[in-house]
Design an enzyme around this catalytic site. Structure first.
Site, PDB file in Angstrom:
ATOM      1  CE1 TYR A   1     -11.121   4.882  19.654  1.00 57.76           C
ATOM      2  CE2 TYR A   1      -9.884   7.088  18.908  1.00 57.76           C
ATOM      3  CZ  TYR A   1     -10.438   6.031  20.002  1.00 57.76           C
ATOM      4  OH  TYR A   1     -10.586   6.127  21.240  1.00 57.76           O
TER       5      TYR A   1
ATOM      6  CG  ASP B   1      -1.573  -3.691   4.581  1.00 56.84           C
ATOM      7  OD1 ASP B   1      -1.138  -2.631   4.918  1.00 56.84           O
ATOM      8  OD2 ASP B   1      -0.823  -4.517   4.136  1.00 56.84           O
TER       9      ASP B   1
ATOM     10  CB  CYS C   1      31.771  -4.395 -20.321  1.00 62.24           C
ATOM     11  SG  CYS C   1      31.891  -3.073 -18.960  1.00 62.24           S
TER      12      CYS C   1
ATOM     13  CD  GLU D   1      -5.614   1.712   7.114  1.00 63.27           C
ATOM     14  OE1 GLU D   1      -5.841   2.502   8.122  1.00 63.27           O
ATOM     15  OE2 GLU D   1      -4.588   1.384   6.785  1.00 63.27           O
TER      16      GLU D   1
ATOM     17  CD  GLU E   1     -12.114  -2.469  15.561  1.00 61.69           C
ATOM     18  OE1 GLU E   1     -11.282  -1.673  14.549  1.00 61.69           O
ATOM     19  OE2 GLU E   1     -12.848  -1.699  16.368  1.00 61.69           O
TER      20      GLU E   1
ATOM     21  CG  ASP F   1       7.125  -2.645   5.264  1.00 61.71           C
ATOM     22  OD1 ASP F   1       7.440  -1.964   4.253  1.00 61.71           O
ATOM     23  OD2 ASP F   1       5.992  -2.729   5.752  1.00 61.71           O
TER      24      ASP F   1
ATOM     25  CB  CYS G   1      28.750  -1.692 -20.594  1.00 59.08           C
ATOM     26  SG  CYS G   1      28.134  -2.826 -19.475  1.00 59.08           S
TER      27      CYS G   1
ATOM     28  CD  GLU H   1      14.851  -6.328   1.125  1.00 61.53           C
ATOM     29  OE1 GLU H   1      15.247  -7.125   0.442  1.00 61.53           O
ATOM     30  OE2 GLU H   1      14.045  -5.365   0.754  1.00 61.53           O
ATOM     31  CG  PHE H   2      12.718   0.980   6.190  1.00 61.03           C
ATOM     32  CD1 PHE H   2      13.265   1.977   5.138  1.00 61.03           C
ATOM     33  CD2 PHE H   2      12.512   1.145   7.340  1.00 61.03           C
ATOM     34  CE1 PHE H   2      13.321   3.349   5.864  1.00 61.03           C
ATOM     35  CE2 PHE H   2      12.273   2.713   7.902  1.00 61.03           C
ATOM     36  CZ  PHE H   2      12.747   3.489   7.237  1.00 61.03           C
TER      37      PHE H   2
ATOM     38  CE  LYS I   1       2.516  -5.846  11.073  1.00 56.74           C
ATOM     39  NZ  LYS I   1       2.417  -4.439  10.262  1.00 56.74           N
TER      40      LYS I   1
ATOM     41  CE  LYS J   1      -2.042  -2.591  11.777  1.00 59.79           C
ATOM     42  NZ  LYS J   1      -1.561  -2.223  10.634  1.00 59.79           N
TER      43      LYS J   1
ATOM     44  CB  SER K   1       1.368   3.874  14.587  1.00 63.70           C
ATOM     45  OG  SER K   1       2.599   3.916  15.385  1.00 63.70           O
ATOM     46  CG  LEU K   2      -2.729   0.550  16.214  1.00 70.29           C
ATOM     47  CD1 LEU K   2      -3.652  -0.623  15.635  1.00 70.29           C
ATOM     48  CD2 LEU K   2      -3.322   0.782  17.693  1.00 70.29           C
TER      49      LEU K   2
ATOM     50  CB  CYS L   1      28.992  -0.669 -15.399  1.00 68.59           C
ATOM     51  SG  CYS L   1      30.039  -0.728 -16.838  1.00 68.59           S
TER      52      CYS L   1
ATOM     53  CB  CYS M   1      30.988  -4.175 -15.505  1.00 72.28           C
ATOM     54  SG  CYS M   1      29.457  -4.389 -16.318  1.00 72.28           S
TER      55      CYS M   1
ATOM     56  CE  LYS N   1      -9.156  -0.099  17.317  1.00 67.58           C
ATOM     57  NZ  LYS N   1     -10.313   0.390  16.170  1.00 67.58           N
TER      58      LYS N   1
HETATM   59  S1  IVH Z   1      -6.873   2.010  15.432  1.00 62.68           S
HETATM   60  C1  IVH Z   1      -5.910   5.541  17.762  1.00 62.68           C
HETATM   61  N1  IVH Z   1      -8.154   0.130  13.907  1.00 62.68           N
HETATM   62  O1  IVH Z   1      -3.205   0.660  11.195  1.00 62.68           O
HETATM   63  C2  IVH Z   1      -5.992   4.219  17.097  1.00 62.68           C
HETATM   64  N2  IVH Z   1      -6.142   1.072  13.253  1.00 62.68           N
HETATM   65  O2  IVH Z   1      -0.516   0.174  12.398  1.00 62.68           O
HETATM   66  C3  IVH Z   1      -5.589   4.177  15.836  1.00 62.68           C
HETATM   67  N3  IVH Z   1      -5.404   0.172  10.887  1.00 62.68           N
HETATM   68  O3  IVH Z   1      -2.379   3.922  11.718  1.00 62.68           O
HETATM   69  C4  IVH Z   1      -5.882   3.060  15.080  1.00 62.68           C
HETATM   70  N4  IVH Z   1      -7.011  -1.265  10.591  1.00 62.68           N
HETATM   71  O4  IVH Z   1      -3.917   3.340   9.655  1.00 62.68           O
HETATM   72  C5  IVH Z   1      -7.204   0.847  14.150  1.00 62.68           C
HETATM   73  N5  IVH Z   1      -9.210  -1.631  12.823  1.00 62.68           N
HETATM   74  C6  IVH Z   1      -8.107  -0.591  13.047  1.00 62.68           C
HETATM   75  C7  IVH Z   1      -7.305  -0.686  11.820  1.00 62.68           C
HETATM   76  C8  IVH Z   1      -6.161   0.501  11.918  1.00 62.68           C
HETATM   77  C9  IVH Z   1      -5.771  -0.628  10.222  1.00 62.68           C
HETATM   78  C10 IVH Z   1      -4.190   1.026  10.451  1.00 62.68           C
HETATM   79  C11 IVH Z   1      -4.373   2.559  10.932  1.00 62.68           C
HETATM   80  C12 IVH Z   1      -3.179   2.704  11.933  1.00 62.68           C
HETATM   81  C13 IVH Z   1      -2.305   1.638  11.539  1.00 62.68           C
HETATM   82  C14 IVH Z   1      -1.384   1.143  12.765  1.00 62.68           C
END
Ligand code: IVH
Length: 671
Positions: free
Chosen positions: A224, A115, A407, A171, A111, A31, A428, A33-34, A310, A113, A80-81, A422, A404, A286
């Site tokens: 949610y 993955d 070779c 998730e 809460e 991520d 080669c 590097e992206f 994070k 998060k 997303s958040l 190459c 290369c 939240k």
């Molecule tokens: S709340 C509108 N709660 O993290 C509220 N998201 O980086 C939306 N995720 O898109 C998200 N654990 O896929 C919420 N306890 C949690 C979560 C969570 C993982 C994910 C979710 C979201 C992404 C955002």
């Protein structure tokens, strides 16, 4: 380099990485590097407003929408958040809320998060009716059939008091144990490994085969609920109710009434998360009051009422010894950072891929630099940056090799791609040895006893100059290679002889046709039926094969236009290898029930795959077509058929058959 050229290249590259990440669930770069590439593109676009493009990766969020699923629009956008990385940043967010709402001490809900991959679940009258991926946030893939296999998602709700219609967000995760098991099985089978549980969960959710999804052991946490006039006043209360209806809501969810409590929560989970059965990449805070959530509302991409914290990825600093350049079997040169060994998340890291020239340049590595290595939830370590304070004054920038390393041939850069290649395919050594190694691999010809070293020794001794030479290898020649006696040599020769039984589709994969992976090889082999047809198919014919686009089609044509490759095929044929599909797989006619009829296949099926249906149609004399028109006679409609297709078929009065009706029509009544 000309900045506009660089800009165009970065766009192409980032589109490709988005595809790797969202569609193939197999990212090639981290991520971080992206982000580096994306930032550089943003910089260039800011400097060159004349090059604006609404389709640039900077304008368009990535999307997980995949082929083979119908799409469904989200009722509420899937956001997303916003991210924070310290308790101070969370505090600043809380103060911001205070200003917006006139409330100084908003209660929060903390809460984990998770993955994994986000999901939207729709329940009507207590039953699951639809499950849709995040997609591009506005619409996603309908993966209901796969989600139904997840045991922690109730199909019918328990308890009472649930609204007639509501949506849950959660998730989908693949627990560590299931992830390790899956990767161990893939390794055993010689398949590519998933980099982390997130990719594995996302990839599993997009499988066309629900039985396989069920076997992999996905799990789901809900975090949610959405709906009109919900009977709750706080998020905590709502989630407690959701739990009582049979869902998994994490026990880590708790109410927090001060920034000190937030700080303690962060410390607790930064440590305890390592013992959790699933991967987490942070925490989510939240606003607990739903009235306040509504008051705060949403920003373009994320709600104002929630923020992610994070966890810092596990990271180490270590000096770079040197950068080496590996040569792959297709000639692609991969730069590798060779490091002073360093301990990271329980393993010693000595080497980390730098992927390609653009990444080497973006990281701006100099000789003798001290580098940041990260592992996070990933298996493969990544170089994420340089400690500039430790740079040796006057140190030379690390440059990508122009020739290369094996070779000496000048490297070429393929138009629109980041890879340097190459071109010396036939001279080669690592390319030739790599192709021999691939050829004998478990999922190709499955010849035991020839590893990298033996392949190299056979090549260097002049016994095997191309993989097809394996079939004229003598035991006496093998016995000249270190480590071989008569018995072990004879065993290998016997393995080579037995490989003549390997099915045609694996022979095609074993040939090392650029861009033709295992799945494509299978599809191409089945579509062509035999090698002579595959060798003479036109660009258009090749492109009509599922999953074969212009680039792959061109690559197949190029491959067979080379005399050396055609010679190898003839040697393999003479050695008795399978050069056509087995009789029961081949397109031998079964009936002429569908003679003169055109059938369009749409949706997902349970008895046979889409490809199998294509062959079944052909074997009953029918023609298969990709799009519905007046000429279509039947639509074979599986689950999740696209609504636009359905409407078109209905409007044209075309007969729509479900799987069972179709099988009945062709007389297939086997179970
Ligand atoms: S709340 C509108 N709660 O993290 C509220 N998201 O980086 C939306 N995720 O898109 C998200 N654990 O896929 C919420 N306890 C949690 C979560 C969570 C993982 C994910 C979710 C979201 C992404 C955002």
């Amino acid at each position: 380099m000309d900045e506009l050229n660089e800009l165009e290249r970065l766009r192409k590259e980032l589109h490709l990485h988005n595809h790797h990440y969202y569609v193939e669930n197999s990212p090639v770069i981290s991520d971080r590097e992206f982000d580096i590439l994306m930032k550089r593109l943003e910089e260039l676009e800011a400097r060159h407003p004349e090059a604006f493009d609404a389709n640039s990766p900077t304008q368009r969020p990535g999307s997980d929408i995949a082929k083979g699923f119908s799409q469904s629009a989200h009722i509420y956008p899937m956001l997303s958040l916003a991210n924070t990385y310290s308790v101070e940043e969370v505090d600043a967010w809380v103060r911001g809320i205070g200003k917006l709402t006139d409330s100084d001490d908003a209660e929060l809900c903390g809460e984990l998060k998770f993955d994994g991959t986000g999901i939207s679940l729709i329940y009507e009258h207590g039953r699951l009716v639809r499950a849709v991926t995040r997609g591009d946030g506005e619409k996603g893939d309908d993966v209901t059939a796969n989600v139904r296999t997840i045991r922690t998602i109730p199909l019918v709700l328990q308890g009472e008091g649930y609204p007639d219609f509501f949506e849950l967000r959660g998730e989908i995760v693949l627990p560590w144990e299931a992830f390790r098991k899956l990767n161990a099985a893939r390794e055993e089978a010689g398949e590519a490994l998933f980099a982390n549980p997130r990719n594995a969960a996302a990839g599993t959710l997009k499988l066309q085969n629900s039985a396989e999804v069920a076997r992999r052991g996905l799990d789901a946490y809900i975090y949610y609920i959405l709906g009109e006039n919900l009977p709750f006043t706080t998020h905590y209360e709502a989630m407690t109710a959701v739990r009582s209806w049979g869902f998994k809501v994490s026990d880590a969810m708790t109410r927090l009434d001060s920034i000190e409590a937030v700080d303690a929560y962060i410390r607790k989970w930064d440590d305890e998360r390592h013992a959790l059965p699933v991967a987490t990449d942070g925490l989510v805070f939240k606003v607990n009051s739903l009235r306040m959530q509504e008051e705060l509302g949403l920003r373009a991409k994320s709600p104002r009422w929630a923020v992610a914290y994070k966890f810092a990825a596990e990271r180490a600093l270590t000096p770079l010894r040197f950068v080496s350049f590996d040569v792959g079997r297709m000639g692609i040169i991969t730069p590798v950072a060779n490091l002073e060994p360093v301990l990271l998340s329980g393993t010693v890291v000595k080497r980390a891929s730098l992927h390609n020239e653009d990444i080497v340049n973006a990281l701006d590595i100099h000789e003798g630099d001290t580098l940041y290595v990260e592992k996070g939830g990933e298996i493969i370590p990544k170089i994420t940056g340089v400690d500039l304070s430790a740079r040796i004054p006057g140190a030379e920038k690390v440059r990508f090799v122009s020739h290369c390393p094996a070779c000496g041939t000048p490297l070429v850069r393929v138009e629109g791609e980041a890879a340097r290649v190459c071109p010396n395919k036939w001279g080669c050594p690592p390319q030739i040895v790599g192709r021999i190694e691939h050829f004998v691999g478990r999922r190709m010809m499955d010849i035991d006893g020839i590893g990298e070293e033996t392949a190299r020794a056979l090549y260097e001794a002049g016994f095997v100059r191309n993989f097809s030479d394996l079939y004229s290898l003598e035991p006496e020649q093998l016995m000249k290679i270190d480590g071989f006696g008569r018995r072990s040599a004879e065993r290998v020769i016997e393995g080579i002889r037995r490989s003549a039984d390997v099915p045609f589709e694996r022979v095609v994969y074993a040939l090392s046709i650029p861009y033709v992976g295992e799945t494509t090889a299978k599809k191409a082999a089945r579509a062509a039926g035999n090698i002579d047809r595959l060798m003479t198919m036109t660009q258009a014919e090749l492109e009509s094969i599922e999953d074969v686009g212009p680039r792959i089609a061109e690559s197949i044509i190029d491959y067979f236009s080379e005399a050396e490759n055609r010679r190898a095929v003839e040697t393999l044929r003479a050695a008795g290898l399978k050069m056509e599909m087995a009789a029961d797989e081949a397109a031998e006619p079964l009936s002429d029930i569908l003679a003169g009829k055109t059938v369009v296949i749409s949706g997902v099926f349970s008895r046979y795959s889409r490809d199998e249906y294509k062959r079944i149609i052909e074997r009953h004399g029918g023609k298969n077509s990709g799009s519905i028109s007046k000429k279509t006679d039947y639509v074979l409609a599986g689950e999740n058929m696209g609504p636009a297709k359905l409407e078109k078929a209905v409007n044209l009065g075309i007969k729509i058959l479900n799987e069972e009706e179709f099988l009945k029509l062709i007389g297939d009544t086997t179970e």
